[in-house]
Write a protein that holds these residues in place. Structure first.
Motif, PDB file in Angstrom:
ATOM      1  N   SER A  12       0.733  -1.115  -0.067  1.00 42.88           N
ATOM      2  CA  SER A  12      -0.058   0.042  -0.177  1.00 42.88           C
ATOM      3  C   SER A  12       0.948   1.220  -0.102  1.00 42.88           C
ATOM      4  O   SER A  12       1.586   1.584   0.859  1.00 42.88           O
ATOM      5  CB  SER A  12      -1.045   0.013   1.197  1.00 42.88           C
ATOM      6  OG  SER A  12      -1.882  -1.012   1.202  1.00 42.88           O
ATOM      7  N   THR A  44      -9.956   3.322  -1.605  1.00 40.16           N
ATOM      8  CA  THR A  44      -9.914   3.499  -0.313  1.00 40.16           C
ATOM      9  C   THR A  44      -9.645   2.806   0.659  1.00 40.16           C
ATOM     10  O   THR A  44      -9.217   3.307   1.710  1.00 40.16           O
ATOM     11  CB  THR A  44     -11.601   3.527  -0.453  1.00 40.16           C
ATOM     12  OG1 THR A  44     -12.264   4.185  -1.255  1.00 40.16           O
ATOM     13  CG2 THR A  44     -12.090   3.806   0.990  1.00 40.16           C
ATOM     14  N   ASN A  45      -9.422   1.390   0.347  1.00 43.15           N
ATOM     15  CA  ASN A  45      -8.636   0.419   1.423  1.00 43.15           C
ATOM     16  C   ASN A  45      -7.035   1.005   1.441  1.00 43.15           C
ATOM     17  O   ASN A  45      -6.525   1.006   2.582  1.00 43.15           O
ATOM     18  CB  ASN A  45      -8.639  -0.929   0.996  1.00 43.15           C
ATOM     19  CG  ASN A  45     -10.094  -1.442   1.090  1.00 43.15           C
ATOM     20  OD1 ASN A  45     -10.739  -1.015   1.706  1.00 43.15           O
ATOM     21  ND2 ASN A  45     -10.399  -2.473   0.286  1.00 43.15           N
ATOM     22  N   ASP A  48      -6.669   4.416   3.479  1.00 42.98           N
ATOM     23  CA  ASP A  48      -6.894   4.274   4.924  1.00 42.98           C
ATOM     24  C   ASP A  48      -5.273   3.929   5.530  1.00 42.98           C
ATOM     25  O   ASP A  48      -5.118   4.016   6.590  1.00 42.98           O
ATOM     26  CB  ASP A  48      -7.618   2.848   5.198  1.00 42.98           C
ATOM     27  CG  ASP A  48      -9.312   3.443   5.024  1.00 42.98           C
ATOM     28  OD1 ASP A  48      -9.548   4.533   4.748  1.00 42.98           O
ATOM     29  OD2 ASP A  48     -10.245   2.443   4.729  1.00 42.98           O
ATOM     30  N   VAL A  49      -4.558   3.216   4.624  1.00 44.90           N
ATOM     31  CA  VAL A  49      -3.101   3.142   5.199  1.00 44.90           C
ATOM     32  C   VAL A  49      -2.141   4.218   4.738  1.00 44.90           C
ATOM     33  O   VAL A  49      -1.437   4.453   5.693  1.00 44.90           O
ATOM     34  CB  VAL A  49      -2.699   1.695   4.394  1.00 44.90           C
ATOM     35  CG1 VAL A  49      -1.176   1.338   4.910  1.00 44.90           C
ATOM     36  CG2 VAL A  49      -3.567   0.593   4.566  1.00 44.90           C
ATOM     37  N   SER A  51      -2.876   7.712   3.877  1.00 47.41           N
ATOM     38  CA  SER A  51      -3.490   9.102   3.985  1.00 47.41           C
ATOM     39  C   SER A  51      -2.754  10.017   4.693  1.00 47.41           C
ATOM     40  O   SER A  51      -1.713   9.502   5.358  1.00 47.41           O
ATOM     41  CB  SER A  51      -4.931   9.123   4.410  1.00 47.41           C
ATOM     42  OG  SER A  51      -4.785   8.792   5.869  1.00 47.41           O
ATOM     43  N   GLU A  63      -7.527  14.028   3.215  1.00 44.40           N
ATOM     44  CA  GLU A  63      -8.847  13.428   3.056  1.00 44.40           C
ATOM     45  C   GLU A  63      -9.704  14.119   2.019  1.00 44.40           C
ATOM     46  O   GLU A  63     -10.514  13.752   1.361  1.00 44.40           O
ATOM     47  CB  GLU A  63      -9.533  13.588   4.417  1.00 44.40           C
ATOM     48  CG  GLU A  63     -11.084  13.247   4.465  1.00 44.40           C
ATOM     49  CD  GLU A  63     -11.809  13.187   5.907  1.00 44.40           C
ATOM     50  OE1 GLU A  63     -12.760  12.588   6.033  1.00 44.40           O
ATOM     51  OE2 GLU A  63     -11.353  14.303   6.754  1.00 44.40           O
TER      52      GLU A  63
END
Length: 154
Positions: A12, A44-45, A48-49, A51, A63
């Protein structure tokens, strides 16, 4: 290029996130809703890691930027509920120092109107939003977005 980026690593990373989002946009432009949502979900997944809280760096994914990108993908496929949700998030967290991105969001709303059956209303909404921004702040991207709205099909 997105495919090549995805082949580099399964980790990621911001690069992988951008590749997934590029694939989501490509699928949305091809009107492949399933693929667009799949790639957006993968993005999106990863978001989450990876950002970032840095709201202004071109090398970060805060965001507001993720919400704005998601807004465009969801508007392109005519997903009213999800597009409205991320547009609300983006509007809430977008730095006031970035009025051009606020205009992007308004154009996304115009595109969504056009994609869900009100092409005339969508074009008028987008034109009004663009006209609120000083002409010197109109970017090539905003002009291209107006073209996309004018040529949107349901």
């Amino acid at each position: 290029m997105a495919d090549q980026a995805l082949e580099l690593s399964d980790r990621s990373t911001l690069g992988r996130l951008n590749a997934c989002l590029a694939k989501a946009h490509i699928a949305a432009l091809r009107d492949d809703k399933t693929a667009a949502l799949n790639w957006l979900g993968q993005g999106t997944n990863i978001f989450d890691v990876v950002s970032s809280d840095d709201p202004l760096s071109d090398y970060a994914m805060p965001e507001w930027r993720m919400a704005t990108i998601s807004s465009l993908v969801l508007s392109r496929i005519g997903d009213e509920r999800r597009a409205a949700e991320v547009q609300d998030v983006a509007s809430r967290v977008l730095p006031e120092s970035l009025p051009r991105f606020a205009t992007h969001l308004e154009l996304h709303r115009g595109l969504l109107l056009a994609k869900t059956g009100d092409k005339q209303g969508g074009v008028a909404y987008a034109r009004a939003a663009l006209d609120k921004l000083p002409a010197g702040r109109h970017s090539a991207t905003l002009r291209a977005m107006m073209g996309e709205i004018k040529h949107a099909t349901v």
